[in-house]
Each structure stands twice: as C-alpha cells, then as structure tokens.
Design a protein around this motif. Structure first.
Motif, mmCIF file in Angstrom:
data_model
loop_
_atom_site.group_PDB
_atom_site.id
_atom_site.type_symbol
_atom_site.label_atom_id
_atom_site.label_comp_id
_atom_site.label_asym_id
_atom_site.label_seq_id
_atom_site.Cartn_x
_atom_site.Cartn_y
_atom_site.Cartn_z
ATOM 1 N N TYR A 1 16.851 0.124 -9.809
ATOM 2 C CA TYR A 1 17.706 1.070 -9.092
ATOM 3 C C TYR A 1 17.031 1.520 -7.802
ATOM 4 C CZ TYR A 1 20.947 4.960 -8.401
ATOM 5 O OH TYR A 1 21.899 5.803 -7.879
ATOM 6 N N TYR A 2 15.717 1.735 -7.846
ATOM 7 C CA TYR A 2 14.976 2.141 -6.651
ATOM 8 C C TYR A 2 14.927 0.996 -5.639
ATOM 9 C CZ TYR A 2 11.453 4.656 -3.952
ATOM 10 O OH TYR A 2 10.795 5.324 -2.956
ATOM 11 N N ILE A 3 14.802 -0.233 -6.137
ATOM 12 C CA ILE A 3 14.849 -1.401 -5.251
ATOM 13 C C ILE A 3 16.206 -1.464 -4.551
ATOM 14 C CG2 ILE A 3 14.906 -3.931 -5.211
ATOM 15 C CD1 ILE A 3 12.868 -3.835 -7.544
ATOM 16 N N TYR A 4 17.263 -1.226 -5.302
ATOM 17 C CA TYR A 4 18.621 -1.241 -4.740
ATOM 18 C C TYR A 4 18.770 -0.158 -3.673
ATOM 19 C CZ TYR A 4 23.645 -0.359 -4.507
ATOM 20 O OH TYR A 4 24.927 -0.127 -4.067
ATOM 21 N N LEU B 1 0.832 -1.213 0.000
ATOM 22 C CA LEU B 1 0.000 0.000 0.000
ATOM 23 C C LEU B 1 0.866 1.263 0.000
ATOM 24 C CD1 LEU B 1 -2.744 -1.093 2.573
ATOM 25 C CD2 LEU B 1 -2.921 -1.015 0.076
ATOM 26 N N LYS B 2 2.061 1.147 0.567
ATOM 27 C CA LYS B 2 2.965 2.296 0.615
ATOM 28 C C LYS B 2 3.369 2.743 -0.785
ATOM 29 C CE LYS B 2 7.470 3.711 2.458
ATOM 30 N NZ LYS B 2 8.671 3.274 3.224
ATOM 31 N N MET B 3 3.451 1.787 -1.715
ATOM 32 C CA MET B 3 3.846 2.131 -3.078
ATOM 33 C C MET B 3 2.868 3.100 -3.727
ATOM 34 S SD MET B 3 5.364 -1.422 -4.697
ATOM 35 C CE MET B 3 3.954 -2.429 -4.307
ATOM 36 N N LEU B 4 1.598 3.021 -3.349
ATOM 37 C CA LEU B 4 0.580 3.881 -3.956
ATOM 38 C C LEU B 4 0.807 5.353 -3.639
ATOM 39 C CD1 LEU B 4 -2.590 1.696 -3.199
ATOM 40 C CD2 LEU B 4 -1.281 1.810 -5.333
ATOM 41 N N ASP B 5 1.416 5.634 -2.468
ATOM 42 C CA ASP B 5 1.625 7.022 -2.038
ATOM 43 C C ASP B 5 3.089 7.447 -2.129
ATOM 44 O OD1 ASP B 5 -1.108 7.294 -1.373
ATOM 45 O OD2 ASP B 5 -0.752 6.339 0.577
ATOM 46 N N ASP B 6 3.903 6.633 -2.787
ATOM 47 C CA ASP B 6 5.323 6.935 -2.893
ATOM 48 C C ASP B 6 5.608 7.595 -4.245
ATOM 49 O OD1 ASP B 6 8.055 7.058 -2.945
ATOM 50 O OD2 ASP B 6 8.395 4.944 -2.501
ATOM 51 N N PRO B 7 5.868 8.914 -4.260
ATOM 52 C CA PRO B 7 6.087 9.598 -5.559
ATOM 53 C C PRO B 7 7.327 9.102 -6.287
ATOM 54 C CG PRO B 7 6.622 11.053 -3.719
ATOM 55 C CD PRO B 7 5.987 9.847 -3.123
ATOM 56 N N PHE C 1 8.511 6.101 -6.262
ATOM 57 C CA PHE C 1 8.190 4.814 -6.870
ATOM 58 C C PHE C 1 7.537 5.015 -8.229
ATOM 59 C CE2 PHE C 1 4.629 1.885 -7.637
ATOM 60 C CZ PHE C 1 5.323 0.720 -7.886
ATOM 61 N N TRP C 2 6.619 5.972 -8.326
ATOM 62 C CA TRP C 2 5.930 6.211 -9.595
ATOM 63 C C TRP C 2 6.858 6.867 -10.616
ATOM 64 C CZ3 TRP C 2 2.017 3.394 -10.399
ATOM 65 C CH2 TRP C 2 1.163 3.040 -9.353
ATOM 66 N N VAL C 3 7.807 7.676 -10.154
ATOM 67 C CA VAL C 3 8.807 8.243 -11.067
ATOM 68 C C VAL C 3 9.669 7.127 -11.638
ATOM 69 C CG1 VAL C 3 10.882 9.681 -11.194
ATOM 70 C CG2 VAL C 3 8.878 10.515 -9.986
ATOM 71 N N ALA C 4 10.090 6.206 -10.768
ATOM 72 C CA ALA C 4 10.901 5.071 -11.227
ATOM 73 C C ALA C 4 10.119 4.195 -12.194
ATOM 74 C CB ALA C 4 11.375 4.256 -10.025
ATOM 75 N N THR C 5 8.826 4.001 -11.912
ATOM 76 C CA THR C 5 7.981 3.188 -12.802
ATOM 77 C C THR C 5 7.839 3.854 -14.162
ATOM 78 O OG1 THR C 5 6.734 2.352 -10.893
ATOM 79 C CG2 THR C 5 5.719 2.105 -13.062
#
Length: 295
Positions: free
Chosen positions: A252-255, A61-67, A69-73
């Motif tokens: 890269y974001y996972i790392y 659920l945290k991914m939904l509000d993580d800006p 994460f969406w930039v990386a996607t």
C-alpha cells in the motif's frame, strides 16, 4: 525386452522450440525486463513526467529515515504473523474434516472454495458491510451473547485483525484443496498401523498425518508468506491504511508513493526491499522444511 526409444528428429526439435518460444517471450516481456527496468528506476528520481535523474543509493538510504516506511513494515509483519498460522490451521482443519468419508463432503468442498473465485474487491465490499459496528451481521451475532462488538474497521486495535479474518476467509479454500490432495495421498496402511497400535485420533494426526504432509505444508506456508507480504486490496478498500496508519502495508505504501506521489524511484526501491524480505522468509521456510525432512 525393453522397447527402443526413437531419436528426436530435427523437425521435432524445431517444433519443441516453437512451443517454448512464446512462454519465454512472455516471461521476458512481462516479468524479467520489467524487473530489470524497476531495478534501474530504483536508483533514480523519476516522476513519470520528467526524465529520470540518477540518485545512486539515496532512495534506499531514505528508507532508513522514513517513519511511515517503518510503520508499514511493522504492520506487514504483524499481518504476516497472524495471517500465516491462522491460514494454515483453518485450511488444514477444514481439509481434515472434508477428507472424511461422509455424505455431503463434496458439496461442502465446493462451498468452501467459492470465496477463492470471488474478486478481492467484491469480497472486501461484502466484509465492509459485515464488519459495520452498528448494523453489521458480525456484531449483531456477537450481541446475541450479550457482548458489545468492537468498531472493527474504525478502531486501530481491531482493524488489522479484521483484515486478517477477511483474508483468511477469502483464500483458505485454495489451500484447503492442496491439503486435501496431500491427505488423500497418505497411504491407508499407515492409519491402519496406528489403529493397531492403539493410537488416539490426536496421536494419529500428530505422528502420521502431519509428518506425511511436510512437503504440502511447506508449499502452503510459502504461498501464505508471499501472499501476506503482498497484501494490498483489503487494506486499500476496507480502511485506506487507517485508522491512524494502523493498516498501511508495504505494498500500500509502494502504491501511495508510486501512483499517489509519483515517486517511482522510491517506490521501486521499497519494492526491492519487499522482494528481499519475501526471499529471506522463503529461504528460512525452505531450510526449516529440510531440517524436518532430515529428522
């Protein structure tokens, strides 16, 4: 008169199981068990130092509000949309040229395959110099035509394209070999029939070569999609995700989350999100390939 096939003895069965045992053991130890453990960790808050704390679906659920994460996607999708078609065109085009019966083609096959053998770190280091805005070879060549080259890795508009170009150069040799094998497997009689019908080179390529390479194209496309979504080395070495997070990718974001911030649980959750994306795109590609085969 057909030859009789002797039945498999118990000793042969045991020997077969012994040969299978080691690959299965390696598969369990290094792939299946780590995947299961990563899935478990994705539901926890784990920083390597302290014991994991169960969080349920909070990491997802945290991914939904993580800006970020969406930039990386978004950046990963942009990279994929450019890299996959360009990789297909370059590898198929090169394979078509090297499939011609000309002197020196075997030597060029070796030259074009060499970048595949180089490590991504070494390749990225070379391209870091080539893409230098002031002293890089690429901008110097562009300058010969009276055009001022961009600040490739230092401009958010060009950084991703620079990484794509380097990635295509680094990997197209392997796909070229696969396409070359597919081209050499096309029956010569099909080209002879097209020639008798008066087909042009483009018509022959479109109606003979491309349909005959459907399965080969499916394989190469699937590999390109998987490689595109897993891009990491190039962004890490060339740009560190910059400028302005324009080249930060999902891996890269996972790392960064896993090894930089020690948020192993959140990093594992993003990893499974990435796995689902790759699976969906692979299934879509498979479906499109089946539709082409049904025509």
């Amino acid at each position: 008169m057909s030859a009789k096939v002797s039945p498999v003895t118990k000793e042969q069965q045991k020997m077969a199981y012994r040969f299978i045992a080691l690959p299965v053991l390696l598969l369990l130890c290094f792939i299946l068990i780590p995947i299961v453990l990563a899935l478990v960790v994705s539901f926890t808050d784990y920083d390597v130092i302290n014991p994991p704390t169960f969080l349920g679906l909070q990491n997802y659920l945290k991914m939904l509000d993580d800006p970020y994460f969406w930039v990386a996607t978004k950046n990963t999708f942009i990279y994929t949309l450019i890299y996959v078609p360009l990789g297909l065109v370059v590898s198929l085009g090169t394979a078509s040229l090297l499939n011609m019966k000309k002197k020196g083609t075997k030597l060029f096959r070796v030259f074009f395959y060499v970048p595949v053998l180089c490590s991504s770190v070494a390749t990225s280091t070379i391209w870091f110099w080539l893409l230098n805005p002031s002293s890089g070879l690429i901008n110097k060549v562009i300058g010969l035509f009276g055009v001022q080259g961009p600040a490739w890795l230092y401009d958010s508009k060009w950084a991703m394209l620079a990484i794509v170009i380097m990635s295509v150069w680094m990997s197209f040799g392997a796909n070229m070999i696969i396409f070359l094998a597919g081209l050499q497997g096309i029956p010569e009689v099909l080209y002879e029939a097209a020639n008798v019908e008066g087909a042009s080179k483009w018509q022959t390529f479109r109606y003979v070569t491309l349909p005959s390479l459907t399965k080969t194209t499916f394989l190469v496309t699937t590999m390109l999609i998987i490689n595109a979504f897993q891009v990491f080395d190039q962004a890490y070495i060339l740009t560190k995700g910059g400028p302005g997070n324009s080249t930060i990718t999902l891996v890269y974001y996972i790392y960064n989350n896993g090894f930089g911030n020690l948020k192993m649980g959140y990093a594992s959750a993003i990893s499974f999100f990435l796995f689902i994306i790759i699976l969906i795109f692979s299934l879509i590609n498979m479906k499109l390939n089946n539709l082409d085969n049904d025509k």
